[in-house]
Design a protein around this motif. Structure first.
Motif, PDB file in Angstrom:
ATOM      1  N   PHE A  62     -27.612 -69.005  -0.349  1.00  0.00           N
ATOM      2  CA  PHE A  62     -27.242 -69.501  -1.603  1.00  0.00           C
ATOM      3  C   PHE A  62     -26.575 -68.380  -2.377  1.00  0.00           C
ATOM      4  CE2 PHE A  62     -28.205 -70.045  -6.370  1.00  0.00           C
ATOM      5  CZ  PHE A  62     -27.693 -71.270  -6.330  1.00  0.00           C
ATOM      6  N   ILE A  63     -26.886 -67.296  -2.292  1.00  0.00           N
ATOM      7  CA  ILE A  63     -26.472 -65.959  -2.749  1.00  0.00           C
ATOM      8  C   ILE A  63     -24.899 -65.536  -2.249  1.00  0.00           C
ATOM      9  CG2 ILE A  63     -26.485 -63.577  -3.070  1.00  0.00           C
ATOM     10  CD1 ILE A  63     -29.393 -63.611  -3.183  1.00  0.00           C
ATOM     11  N   THR A 363     -28.193 -57.435   1.729  1.00  0.00           N
ATOM     12  CA  THR A 363     -27.291 -58.057   2.600  1.00  0.00           C
ATOM     13  C   THR A 363     -26.220 -59.067   2.411  1.00  0.00           C
ATOM     14  OG1 THR A 363     -28.758 -56.905   4.189  1.00  0.00           O
ATOM     15  CG2 THR A 363     -26.778 -58.370   5.088  1.00  0.00           C
ATOM     16  N   CYS A 364     -27.151 -60.283   1.917  1.00  0.00           N
ATOM     17  CA  CYS A 364     -26.018 -61.239   1.684  1.00  0.00           C
ATOM     18  C   CYS A 364     -25.239 -61.219   0.582  1.00  0.00           C
ATOM     19  CB  CYS A 364     -27.090 -62.498   1.238  1.00  0.00           C
ATOM     20  SG  CYS A 364     -28.040 -63.395   2.733  1.00  0.00           S
ATOM     21  N   ILE A 365     -25.649 -60.388  -0.536  1.00  0.00           N
ATOM     22  CA  ILE A 365     -24.556 -59.969  -1.754  1.00  0.00           C
ATOM     23  C   ILE A 365     -23.391 -59.354  -1.131  1.00  0.00           C
ATOM     24  CG2 ILE A 365     -24.252 -58.436  -3.525  1.00  0.00           C
ATOM     25  CD1 ILE A 365     -27.186 -59.355  -4.458  1.00  0.00           C
ATOM     26  N   ILE A 369     -19.290 -60.734  -1.005  1.00  0.00           N
ATOM     27  CA  ILE A 369     -18.270 -59.841  -1.653  1.00  0.00           C
ATOM     28  C   ILE A 369     -17.054 -59.854  -0.281  1.00  0.00           C
ATOM     29  CG2 ILE A 369     -17.466 -57.739  -2.452  1.00  0.00           C
ATOM     30  CD1 ILE A 369     -20.049 -57.469  -3.761  1.00  0.00           C
ATOM     31  N   ILE A 370     -17.569 -59.724   0.801  1.00  0.00           N
ATOM     32  CA  ILE A 370     -16.661 -59.293   1.898  1.00  0.00           C
ATOM     33  C   ILE A 370     -15.707 -60.762   2.007  1.00  0.00           C
ATOM     34  CG2 ILE A 370     -16.549 -59.183   4.226  1.00  0.00           C
ATOM     35  CD1 ILE A 370     -18.768 -57.126   4.209  1.00  0.00           C
ATOM     36  N   LEU A 371     -16.639 -61.947   1.982  1.00  0.00           N
ATOM     37  CA  LEU A 371     -15.973 -63.086   2.417  1.00  0.00           C
ATOM     38  C   LEU A 371     -15.278 -63.587   1.012  1.00  0.00           C
ATOM     39  CD1 LEU A 371     -19.085 -65.159   3.647  1.00  0.00           C
ATOM     40  CD2 LEU A 371     -16.721 -64.654   4.809  1.00  0.00           C
TER      41      LEU A 371
END
Length: 429
Positions: A62-63, A363-365, A369-371
């Motif tokens: 979700f993040i 890690t998901c944050i 940002i990369i995506l």
């Protein structure tokens, strides 16, 4: 499901790799958690830990979804605002942090009301990487001097690392290495990098001497570092050595194809079997084939980050992808290296696979940002493609109009020629 997938933007390969690693994590986490369930509840039922891990992964995705919707250039300004907040959190953690599962250092704070432990250094790393990328992309527009960069770039870096270093040496070293890598890729002058490395070594040596002189200020920290290095280079047994030995037994037991899912034996002896040493459990249950497959997917993720960085059309985007993507893969490689005793015990988890709340979310944050960067490139490519189609359609209309005008002129010219031709008058009579 198709509607959900269509709403996911950015690099689809990164989405797929992240999803694969997250889904795969359920099997080793469920298996390794039985040890914790037995020790804490006496039942050995790891279903509670599996549900907890599923909740963490669900929140993590979700993040990713929410963060990747944010235009990545917004994070330029957010990094400057968030850095002082991160310093306050790190200072609070250093003074009032809690100890998790017998850890020898205060690295976590308890989030009020929800009872989740949060490792502030993971958030600090993300903010710092974006901050460094912002500064280096800005210096392309203005002249760079060592004096200016020392105060504008390296002072915030050293403040952040100084607040992490006393309680978590391995994380501070990893963050500093990644910052140096970002600086090198961002074409920060090599002589300046050498000077910064010298300053860092001097600062670390001064801190160690300070702690030795005043051991009560940071109890057990230098002793912990010293014992880990000594045990890594000698056969003197201690808790870390015990974990390494059990991890090596697990890896050796796995052989080529492993003992099978859920059939690990060493998970009953490894204290951190579901987090720091989960890679050993993976190799024990899935063998060399499983261990190399996990390594392959992390390497594939690394290559995809390189491709995403190459495609970014701004220096800030390139540095953000490198600065946030590479640490994920390097942390995974460090975790694997510790399990096979190539490195001393560091306490680094296996990203997207190890159990944990805040580590998974941070890690998901970073992935979000990369995506976001890759989504922007897709939008630019889509705009260019749309512009190309519009130009082609407009050109076709122009060509059609020109052709019609030419045909009309040709028809008018033929009529005029027929009227002027005297033979036509004779024939008409």
């Amino acid at each position: 499901m198709k509607k959900l997938i269509s709403s996911l933007h950015g690099d689809k390969v990164i989405w797929a790799l992240v999803a694969f690693l997250a889904v795969f994590s359920f099997m080793p986490v469920f298996s390794a958690s039985s040890n914790l369930a037995y020790m804490r509840h006496g039942s050995g039922n790891a279903l509670t830990y599996l549900i907890k891990h599923a909740l963490h992964i669900s929140i993590g995705f979700f993040i990713i979804y929410k963060v990747h919707k944010v235009p990545y250039h917004y994070f330029r300004g957010l990094s400057r605002i968030a850095l002082p907040i991160v310093w306050a959190l790190l200072l609070y953690t250093l003074v009032k942090g809690t100890v998790i599962e017998g850890a020898n250092a205060s690295r976590w704070i308890q989030i009020p009301f929800i009872g989740v432990s949060f490792q502030t250094s993971t958030l600090a790393a993300i903010v710092l990487y974006v901050f460094v990328a912002r500064y280096l992309s800005k210096t392309r527009e203005t002249p760079l001097t060592f004096k200016n960069s020392l105060f504008e770039l390296w002072l915030p870096v050293f403040i952040t690392l100084g607040l992490i270093f006393p309680a978590n040496f391995s994380t501070a070293a990893l963050i500093f290495s990644m910052v140096i890598m970002i600086a090198f890729i961002g074409k920060y002058p090599l002589q300046y990098i050498a000077m910064i490395l010298g300053l860092a070594v001097a600062a670390a040596a001064f801190f160690v001497l300070l702690v030795v002189a005043f051991p009560k200020a940071f109890p057990n920290r230098v002793d912990t570092w010293k014992s880990r290095i000594e045990n890594f280079t000698s056969d003197k047994p201690d808790e870390d050595d015990y974990q390494i030995e059990k991890a090596k037994i697990a890896i050796a037991s796995g052989r080529i194809y492993g003992l099978g899912p859920g059939k690990s034996v060493q998970k009953n002896f490894l204290p951190q079997s579901s987090s720091d040493f989960i890679y050993a459990i993976i190799v024990e249950e899935y063998g060399l084939v499983g261990g190399l497959s996990v390594l392959f997917f992390y390497i594939l993720l690394l290559f995809r980050f390189v491709i995403a960085s190459h495609k970014a059309n701004t220096l800030f985007g390139k540095l953000v992808v490198i600065g946030l993507g590479f640490p994920i893969v390097f942390q995974a490689l460090i975790n694997m290296a510790v399990a096979v005793e190539l490195l001393p015990v560091t306490g680094q988890t296996l990203p997207l696979i190890s159990s944990g709340g805040s580590s998974v979310w941070m890690t998901c944050i970073a992935i979000g940002i990369i995506l976001s960067v890759t989504k922007k490139e897709e939008e630019i490519a889509a705009e260019e493609e749309d512009k190309k189609r519009r130009d082609e359609a407009l050109q076709r209309l122009i060509d059609k109009q020109i052709k019609e005008e030419e045909e009309a002129e040709l028809a008018a010219a033929n009529e005029e020629n027929e009227e002027d031709n005297p033979m036509n008058a004779v024939l008409n009579k």
